[in-house]
Design an enzyme around this catalytic site. Structure first.
Site, PDB file in Angstrom:
ATOM      1  N   ASN A  11       3.516  -2.660  -2.770  1.00 56.09           N
ATOM      2  CA  ASN A  11       2.706  -3.871  -2.736  1.00 56.09           C
ATOM      3  C   ASN A  11       1.769  -3.978  -3.944  1.00 56.09           C
ATOM      4  O   ASN A  11       1.154  -5.012  -4.165  1.00 56.09           O
ATOM      5  CB  ASN A  11       1.919  -3.943  -1.428  1.00 56.09           C
ATOM      6  CG  ASN A  11       2.829  -4.358  -0.281  1.00 56.09           C
ATOM      7  OD1 ASN A  11       3.589  -5.304  -0.396  1.00 56.09           O
ATOM      8  ND2 ASN A  11       2.782  -3.624   0.817  1.00 56.09           N
ATOM      9  N   LYS A 127      10.230  -1.116   9.318  1.00 60.10           N
ATOM     10  CA  LYS A 127       9.801  -1.132   7.907  1.00 60.10           C
ATOM     11  C   LYS A 127       9.681  -2.573   7.407  1.00 60.10           C
ATOM     12  O   LYS A 127      10.686  -3.276   7.266  1.00 60.10           O
ATOM     13  CB  LYS A 127      10.824  -0.364   7.070  1.00 60.10           C
ATOM     14  CG  LYS A 127      10.538  -0.362   5.590  1.00 60.10           C
ATOM     15  CD  LYS A 127       9.501   0.642   5.243  1.00 60.10           C
ATOM     16  CE  LYS A 127       8.858   0.390   3.928  1.00 60.10           C
ATOM     17  NZ  LYS A 127       7.507   0.889   3.836  1.00 60.10           N
ATOM     18  N   LYS A 212       8.760   5.231   1.520  1.00 60.80           N
ATOM     19  CA  LYS A 212       8.596   6.005   0.274  1.00 60.80           C
ATOM     20  C   LYS A 212       7.560   7.112   0.429  1.00 60.80           C
ATOM     21  O   LYS A 212       7.594   8.097  -0.320  1.00 60.80           O
ATOM     22  CB  LYS A 212       8.264   5.102  -0.907  1.00 60.80           C
ATOM     23  CG  LYS A 212       6.896   4.459  -0.862  1.00 60.80           C
ATOM     24  CD  LYS A 212       5.942   5.069  -1.834  1.00 60.80           C
ATOM     25  CE  LYS A 212       4.565   4.449  -1.785  1.00 60.80           C
ATOM     26  NZ  LYS A 212       4.054   3.756  -0.635  1.00 60.80           N
TER      27      LYS A 212
HETATM   28  N1  LIG Z   1      -6.768   2.511   9.108  1.00 61.00           N
HETATM   29  C1  LIG Z   1      -6.515   1.958   7.924  1.00 61.00           C
HETATM   30  N2  LIG Z   1      -7.245   2.315   6.848  1.00 61.00           N
HETATM   31  C2  LIG Z   1      -7.011   1.746   5.639  1.00 61.00           C
HETATM   32  N3  LIG Z   1      -6.041   0.814   5.422  1.00 61.00           N
HETATM   33  C3  LIG Z   1      -5.281   0.415   6.471  1.00 61.00           C
HETATM   34  C4  LIG Z   1      -5.490   0.973   7.768  1.00 61.00           C
HETATM   35  N4  LIG Z   1      -4.590   0.392   8.624  1.00 61.00           N
HETATM   36  C5  LIG Z   1      -3.889  -0.471   7.893  1.00 61.00           C
HETATM   37  N5  LIG Z   1      -4.262  -0.477   6.596  1.00 61.00           N
HETATM   38  C6  LIG Z   1      -3.626  -1.315   5.573  1.00 61.00           C
HETATM   39  O1  LIG Z   1      -2.601  -0.536   4.979  1.00 61.00           O
HETATM   40  C7  LIG Z   1      -2.425  -1.005   3.635  1.00 61.00           C
HETATM   41  C8  LIG Z   1      -1.588  -0.008   2.845  1.00 61.00           C
HETATM   42  O2  LIG Z   1      -0.265  -0.136   3.281  1.00 61.00           O
HETATM   43  P1  LIG Z   1       0.857  -0.904   2.411  1.00 61.00           P
HETATM   44  O3  LIG Z   1       0.276  -2.111   1.747  1.00 61.00           O
HETATM   45  O4  LIG Z   1       2.042  -1.060   3.275  1.00 61.00           O
HETATM   46  O5  LIG Z   1       1.141   0.217   1.350  1.00 61.00           O
HETATM   47  P2  LIG Z   1       1.788   0.288  -0.089  1.00 61.00           P
HETATM   48  O6  LIG Z   1       0.613   0.410  -1.018  1.00 61.00           O
HETATM   49  O7  LIG Z   1       2.596   1.546  -0.017  1.00 61.00           O
HETATM   50  O8  LIG Z   1       2.612  -0.951  -0.322  1.00 61.00           O
HETATM   51  C9  LIG Z   1      -3.845  -1.166   3.166  1.00 61.00           C
HETATM   52  O9  LIG Z   1      -3.943  -2.001   2.042  1.00 61.00           O
HETATM   53  C10 LIG Z   1      -4.515  -1.784   4.408  1.00 61.00           C
HETATM   54  O10 LIG Z   1      -4.412  -3.188   4.369  1.00 61.00           O
HETATM   55  N1  LIG Z   2      10.143   1.891   0.570  1.00 61.78           N
HETATM   56  C1  LIG Z   2       8.803   1.725   0.797  1.00 61.78           C
HETATM   57  O1  LIG Z   2       8.169   2.472   1.554  1.00 61.78           O
HETATM   58  O2  LIG Z   2       8.217   0.672   0.138  1.00 61.78           O
HETATM   59  P1  LIG Z   2       6.706   0.149   0.243  1.00 61.78           P
HETATM   60  O3  LIG Z   2       5.818   1.305  -0.095  1.00 61.78           O
HETATM   61  O4  LIG Z   2       6.639  -0.934  -0.794  1.00 61.78           O
HETATM   62  O5  LIG Z   2       6.501  -0.375   1.624  1.00 61.78           O
END
Ligand SMILES: Nc1ncnc2c1ncn2[C@@H]1O[C@H](COP(=O)(O)OP(=O)(O)O)[C@@H](O)[C@H]1O
Ligand SMILES: NC(=O)OP(=O)(O)O
Length: 312
Positions: A11, A127, A212
């Protein structure tokens, strides 16, 4: 030299090519800062938004002419996302290293990751991939196309796909050889291309996107890293996330984290897999630690100044 696996959030890579090319510049500065500090960095990255984008684009071709453009399996979309992201990342890293006078080759390894064909995750998609949608749009798309949808950590609705646990990294020896040759390696992108082991040494693509963070934990274990660094959109993991009494976590033990998991403190599909992957790595050998923080804070986090650190 301390060896670290840095897992970069999908993201944080932007939602299109232009955004990604900008994002990888910032990423490369943060990663080369660590290399300059003397860390041996192995990079992995997410592909949630990107694999969904590629799947949607490929699906539109199939809709246009299914005979000419048969459906592209999700495993191939993941393979495409590894190169789409790896290409940008390795170029930006190469440039940043050269600008700082560091002569270090960078390579992206197309990485296959073995999953269990009987993994219950195939029956229970969790996912989130692709773009965020309103509830109405997501429900309309689900009704029209049969995709499954889920609300994603208060950010909107997304498609969800199966996310089996990674069991083995097929290109492990290649990754180790590149590390031993003092190269910067980008591997296990998007959790790796999911494959199942079939008869006659055949590896068959599986319809899934591996998390990942779990794959990065496995990679960190297999290359005997000292630390797993998960870089995402928050500086700290929090309890009571999004509530008025939200509290940032700093140094946490595995036992404390397990207790917070029991209290449902971490959202499935976003923070929960990061925390679980962090626990898995911290538990895998005495002395191993996981850091979860913001990309811009990676250097400070490794210096113990910020972020959430998990250790046994
Ligand atoms: N308990 C928590 N503490 C911090 N962030 C959290 C929590 N629960 C959910 N989140 C969310 O999870 C997000 C990170 O997950 P995601 O965006 O899926 O990760 P990635 O950076 O791998 O794409 C944070 O930006 C936040 O919005
Ligand atoms: N594959 C995977 O976990 O991708 P994101 O971190 O973008 O969710």
């Amino acid at each position: 030299m301390k060896k670290v696996v840095v897992a970069l959030g999908g993201n944080a890579l932007g939602n299109n090519l232009h955004e990604q090319m900008e994002a990888v510049k910032t990423t490369s500065k943060a990663i080369v800062d660590l290399i300059e500090e003397g860390y041996e960095v192995v990079l992995s990255h997410g592909n949630g938004p990107q694999s969904g984008m590629i799947q949607l684009a490929m699906g539109q071709l199939t809709e246009l002419d299914p005979d000419k453009y048969p459906e592209v399996p999700l495993s191939v979309c993941v393979a495409m996302s590894q190169t789409y992201i790896g290409y940008d990342l390795q170029n930006a890293l190469r440039e940043e290293l050269l600008h700082r006078g560091i002569n270090k080759p960078v390579a992206t390894v197309a990485t296959q990751v073995v999953v269990d064909k009987d993994d219950p995750a195939f029956q229970n998609p969790t996912k989130p991939i692709g773009r965020f949608m309103s509830k109405e749009e997501a429900e309309k798309r689900a009704a029209e196309t049969g995709i499954q949808i889920m609300e994603d950590a208060g950010r909107g609705y997304r498609q969800v796909v199966a996310s089996p646990r990674p069991k083995a990294i097929v290109e492990e020896d290649t990754i180790k050889a590149l590390i031993d040759a003092d190269q910067t390696v980008i591997a296990c992108g998007g959790g790796g291309i999911p494959v199942t082991q079939e008869a006659n040494d055949h590896l068959k693509g599986a319809g899934a996107v591996i998390d990942k963070d779990f794959c990065s934990a496995l990679l960190a274990e297999r290359i005997d890293a000292d630390m797993l660094v998960i870089l995402t959109a928050v500086e700290n993991v929090a309890v009571n996330f999004g509530k008025p009494d939200q509290k940032a976590l700093t140094d946490v033990t595995v036992d404390q984290m397990n207790q917070y998991i029991k209290e449902d403190q971490f959202a499935p599909g976003s923070m929960l897999p990061k925390v679980e992957a962090g626990i898995q790595f911290a538990n895998s050998k005495p002395g191993r630690k996981t850091l979860i923080t913001l990309l811009e804070k990676a250097k400070d986090g490794l210096a113990g100044k910020t972020g959430t650190t998990i250790q046994a």
